[in-house]
Design an enzyme around this catalytic site. Structure first.
Site, PDB file in Angstrom:
ATOM      1  N   GLN A 575       0.993  -0.895  -0.316  1.00 26.95           N
ATOM      2  CA  GLN A 575       0.178   0.124   0.247  1.00 26.95           C
ATOM      3  C   GLN A 575       1.247   1.220  -0.350  1.00 26.95           C
ATOM      4  O   GLN A 575       0.525   1.745  -0.767  1.00 26.95           O
ATOM      5  CB  GLN A 575      -0.640   0.274   1.412  1.00 26.95           C
ATOM      6  CG  GLN A 575      -1.290   0.955   1.429  1.00 26.95           C
ATOM      7  CD  GLN A 575      -2.626   1.414   0.202  1.00 26.95           C
ATOM      8  OE1 GLN A 575      -3.512   0.065  -0.321  1.00 26.95           O
ATOM      9  NE2 GLN A 575      -3.245   2.116  -0.539  1.00 26.95           N
ATOM     10  N   SER A 612      -5.488   1.020   4.434  1.00 24.62           N
ATOM     11  CA  SER A 612      -6.863   0.476   3.332  1.00 24.62           C
ATOM     12  C   SER A 612      -7.083  -0.505   4.398  1.00 24.62           C
ATOM     13  O   SER A 612      -6.483  -0.928   4.670  1.00 24.62           O
ATOM     14  CB  SER A 612      -5.331  -0.021   2.508  1.00 24.62           C
ATOM     15  OG  SER A 612      -6.377   0.123   1.562  1.00 24.62           O
ATOM     16  N   HIS A 614      -7.892  -2.619   2.798  1.00 27.57           N
ATOM     17  CA  HIS A 614      -7.357  -4.111   1.752  1.00 27.57           C
ATOM     18  C   HIS A 614      -6.208  -4.758   3.073  1.00 27.57           C
ATOM     19  O   HIS A 614      -6.223  -6.354   2.468  1.00 27.57           O
ATOM     20  CB  HIS A 614      -7.001  -3.812   0.578  1.00 27.57           C
ATOM     21  CG  HIS A 614      -7.389  -3.452  -0.702  1.00 27.57           C
ATOM     22  ND1 HIS A 614      -8.709  -4.029  -1.081  1.00 27.57           N
ATOM     23  CD2 HIS A 614      -7.996  -2.138  -0.778  1.00 27.57           C
ATOM     24  CE1 HIS A 614      -8.854  -3.576  -2.222  1.00 27.57           C
ATOM     25  NE2 HIS A 614      -9.008  -2.212  -2.058  1.00 27.57           N
ATOM     26  N   ASP A 621     -11.803  -5.448  -4.628  1.00 28.46           N
ATOM     27  CA  ASP A 621     -11.952  -4.900  -5.440  1.00 28.46           C
ATOM     28  C   ASP A 621     -12.532  -5.384  -6.735  1.00 28.46           C
ATOM     29  O   ASP A 621     -11.588  -6.025  -6.885  1.00 28.46           O
ATOM     30  CB  ASP A 621     -11.049  -3.988  -5.988  1.00 28.46           C
ATOM     31  CG  ASP A 621     -11.046  -2.727  -4.781  1.00 28.46           C
ATOM     32  OD1 ASP A 621     -11.743  -2.607  -4.541  1.00 28.46           O
ATOM     33  OD2 ASP A 621      -9.061  -2.399  -4.842  1.00 28.46           O
ATOM     34  N   GLU A 667     -16.794   4.426  -5.005  1.00 30.97           N
ATOM     35  CA  GLU A 667     -16.012   4.355  -6.008  1.00 30.97           C
ATOM     36  C   GLU A 667     -17.084   2.788  -6.206  1.00 30.97           C
ATOM     37  O   GLU A 667     -17.008   2.146  -5.221  1.00 30.97           O
ATOM     38  CB  GLU A 667     -15.002   3.468  -5.305  1.00 30.97           C
ATOM     39  CG  GLU A 667     -13.482   4.627  -4.896  1.00 30.97           C
ATOM     40  CD  GLU A 667     -12.712   4.203  -4.437  1.00 30.97           C
ATOM     41  OE1 GLU A 667     -12.599   2.412  -3.492  1.00 30.97           O
ATOM     42  OE2 GLU A 667     -11.652   4.327  -3.935  1.00 30.97           O
ATOM     43  N   HIS A 670     -15.791  -0.863  -5.252  1.00 31.93           N
ATOM     44  CA  HIS A 670     -15.143  -1.670  -3.612  1.00 31.93           C
ATOM     45  C   HIS A 670     -16.262  -2.543  -3.034  1.00 31.93           C
ATOM     46  O   HIS A 670     -17.402  -1.713  -2.064  1.00 31.93           O
ATOM     47  CB  HIS A 670     -14.478  -0.228  -2.956  1.00 31.93           C
ATOM     48  CG  HIS A 670     -12.971  -1.080  -1.550  1.00 31.93           C
ATOM     49  ND1 HIS A 670     -12.569  -0.482  -2.068  1.00 31.93           N
ATOM     50  CD2 HIS A 670     -13.539  -1.030  -0.526  1.00 31.93           C
ATOM     51  CE1 HIS A 670     -11.515  -1.071  -0.657  1.00 31.93           C
ATOM     52  NE2 HIS A 670     -13.191  -0.991  -0.125  1.00 31.93           N
TER      53      HIS A 670
END
Length: 698
Positions: A575, A612, A614, A621, A667, A670
């Site tokens: 990241q 993040s 993630h 995503d 987004e 996401h």
């Protein structure tokens, strides 16, 4: 005599042979005799024999025409051989005759020329009958366009049959076998013939061959006639069928038009009946109204009676009560009917309306009453301390205030106003409360008359409710009817809807205010089955991975096969690399931009290392193209995810209307895994993860 119109003849009754110029005569430039000149060949020569007429190539097939050409070539070769032999025989006979004449005649005198010493020509000029004939048969056209072709063919056939019958009875009458019987065919036959020229005799083979040829021609002619008759019958049948179809079509069209006309007539009759019924109803209603009512003078003339609660209070002049089409009423009479107190002056007249049935102790009131103040001569009115403007001005007549009747219906409740123009009366009354009234004991209870515009009251502080926005219906488990799965997802149910302690285990909030450290690494990462072929294998935690498999299985049932996973778990270092790359790209695109400005711009669509989602292994995503643009929000796959993602435990992490809460732009690709229980509540209440965690934390 040529009795067959289908067999054109030349001067001696024989068909014309084909010639080089194609018109029955030889070319003048070739030196051959022309039409009308006597023939130079003897009657017994092979050219004088009758030849069969060439069949028409238009009426013969290709095979018959080929056989005819072969026969014609063979026939001409035989005739040439016979002609040569006959010329040799004639030469020998001429020599013998010349010798006999020399022996029988006396010797000529001396000095006198001997006339018979010069031999006569043995090959006289060919007669007209010996000219080459045209192999093509001549077409016998009808004498008149108006004649029927069938009648002409039948007449010609009868003539031909009669002629052949005569030939069979008397062969000597056939001009082909006995040319001397028909000397008129060629006028040049009157020329004296040489007595020594032998007469042509036809052999039985020639006669049989000619008869066979005539029979073949007759059969061909009959076949042609049969063919033409068959074609005529076919044309007649086609014409009759066409006429029949035309008649049927005309009949069908007439029937259709008849039906349409009948429908139009029926609809017109119904409309006429309906109009007549409506007219009769209107006339009857007018008659009844005329019988039960008497026409009065216009409303703006005469007297108008005012009734309050069924009691007549006054009868005023219509000129004083009317302003154009607007009716005015005396508010002083209404105040007396409702028990209102009066105060003020002629310029501003105030009326106090008690809330209870008891009248106020004084005209000032105790503060619980409602009041109205009219400013005379103006449109202004003050209701419960609030100033409003009326459509019609207030009038002061004597010591009484007159207002528009529309004020009673627009600004007051539980008050009925009825204007009867025919009876020239105005009735004002309170509305009866039928539930609380007792008609048997003559007890009438009325609804309290109030003004619609209330007093301004100070607002009280409302305590904050932590559960505001959470629907009670959303706090329960989803039913199978709400889920409505089309495939068997039994194997994924425990992952889509975790129970027990795992129900709240996936509500980890990660953002700029709640960062993660570099050591936070999930221990149950798994490969994602539906990773895009354009990316390396992505990983997620076990529960979101299995739940995502169930989501893709259900999407494939609906025909959405273009969805794929493009990003899953990201480490802290990865990241950091992505964020730094974004910053460098923004600075390169605008050299005047500082690093702080570039980082602030990147933070609108990306996060710093440790902030993040993630990194948790719970965010994914996915879209259809891997371009990660907002255009994905206009696809049918996104609409399907909006309605069904919560069933599998996923939520849209950054909605379009929550940018001020998440600090991240919209987004649509996401998604975050939280489990079905929490995903249902978030979806039904339209919250983002920050808002939901804040509410359940309180």
């Amino acid at each position: 005599m040529n009795n067959n119109p289908n067999r054109p003849a030349n001067g001696n009754g024989r068909p014309a042979e084909p010639t080089p110029n194609g018109n029955g005569s030889r070319s003048r430039t070739g030196g051959a005799p022309v039409r009308g000149s006597p023939a130079r060949q003897s009657p017994g020569s092979p050219q004088s024999r009758p030849r069969p007429a060439s069949p028409s190539t238009s009426t013969k097939s290709d095979d018959e025409f080929a056989r005819y050409q072969a026969w014609l070539a063979q026939k001409r070769a035989q005739e040439q051989q016979g002609q040569q032999g006959q010329e040799q025989q004639q030469g020998q006979q001429g020599q013998e005759q010349q010798g006999q004449q020399q022996r029988t005649q006396p010797a000529p005198e001396t000095g006198t020329p001997q006339q018979d010493a010069v031999p006569r020509r043995e090959n006289p000029r060919p007669q007209r009958n010996d000219r080459p004939r045209n192999d093509r048969p001549q077409v016998n056209r009808p004498r008149s366009i108006r004649q029927d072709p069938d009648q002409v063919r039948n007449r010609n056939q009868n003539q031909n049959q009669g002629q052949r019958r005569e030939m069979r009875q008397d062969p000597q009458s056939d001009p082909r076998q006995n040319p001397r019987r028909n000397p008129s065919q060629n006028p040049r036959q009157n020329v004296r013939q040489d007595a020594r020229q032998p007469t042509r005799q036809r052999t039985p083979e020639q006669i049989a061959r000619d008869n066979a040829r005539d029979n073949a021609r007759e059969q061909a002619r009959r076949r042609e006639i049969a063919r033409r008759r068959a074609e005529a019958r076919e044309r007649d049948a086609a014409r009759r069928d066409y006429e029949r179809r035309i008649r049927e079509e005309e009949t069908r069209m007439r029937r259709t038009e008849t039906r349409a006309a009948a429908k139009r007539i029926g609809r017109g009759a119904l409309l006429v009946l309906a109009a007549a019924a409506l007219l009769a109803l209107l006339i009857g209603g007018g008659i009844l109204i005329a019988l039960h009512s008497t026409p009065d003078a216009p409303l703006d003339t005469g007297k108008i009676a005012f009734y309050y609660g069924g009691i007549k209070v006054r009868a005023a002049d219509a000129e004083a009560c009317m302003d154009g089409e607007e009716l005015y009423v005396c508010f002083n009479d209404l105040a007396s009917y409702l028990g209102m107190k009066e105060s003020g002056s002629a310029a501003r007249m105030k009326f106090i309306l008690p809330v209870k049935d008891t009248a106020p102790a004084s005209s000032a009131g105790d503060g619980s009453e409602e009041s109205v103040t009219f400013v005379t001569g103006e449109h202004k009115v003050i209701v419960n301390g609030q100033t409003e403007l009326l459509d019609m001005p207030n009038k002061l007549i004597g010591e009484e205030i007159w207002i528009s009747s529309s004020f009673l219906t627009d600004w007051m409740d539980n008050l009925a106003v009825t204007v009867r123009a025919g009876g020239r009366e105005v009735r004002i009354s309170r509305i009866l409360d039928e539930e609380n009234s007792d008609p048997d004991n003559k007890i009438n209870v009325y609804y309290p008359v109030t003004f619609r515009l209330k007093k301004n009251e100070p607002l009280t502080e409302i305590p904050e409710d932590t559960n505001v926005g959470l629907l009670t219906e959303s706090l329960r488990e989803a039913t199978p009817f709400e889920l409505n799965f089309q495939t068997d997802l039994t194997a994924f149910e425990e992952y889509m809807n975790p129970q027990g302690d795992l129900r709240d285990a996936f509500l980890t909030l990660v953002n700029a205010d709640h960062p993660l450290s570099a050591t936070d690494v999930p221990g149950d990462l798994m490969d994602v089955k539906y990773t895009s072929t354009y990316r390396n294998m992505q990983q997620l935690r076990e529960y979101p991975t299995r739940a995502l498999e169930g989501l893709f299985q259900e999407m494939h049932h609906y025909g959405y096969y273009s969805m794929a996973v493009y990003s899953g778990y990201r480490s802290y270092d990865y990241q950091a690399t992505i964020f730094e790359q974004y910053v460098q790209n923004e600075m390169a695109s605008d050299p005047s931009r500082t690093r702080e400005d570039a980082e602030a711009l990147v933070l609108t669509y990306a996060t710093r290392p440790g902030t993040s989602e993630h990194q948790t292994g719970l965010a994914v995503d996915m879209d259809t193209l891997g371009s990660f643009t907002v255009e994905f929000a206009w696809t049918t796959e996104f609409y399907w995810l909006q309605e069904n993602a919560w069933k599998f435990g996923f939520i849209l992490r950054f909605p379009q209307d929550k940018e001020d809460v998440t600090s991240i732009t919209f987004e649509p690709w996401h998604y975050r895994y939280v489990g079905r229980y929490h995903a249902k509540i978030i979806h039904d209440n339209g919250l983002c993860l920050e808002e939901y965690i804040a509410r359940i934390s309180n």
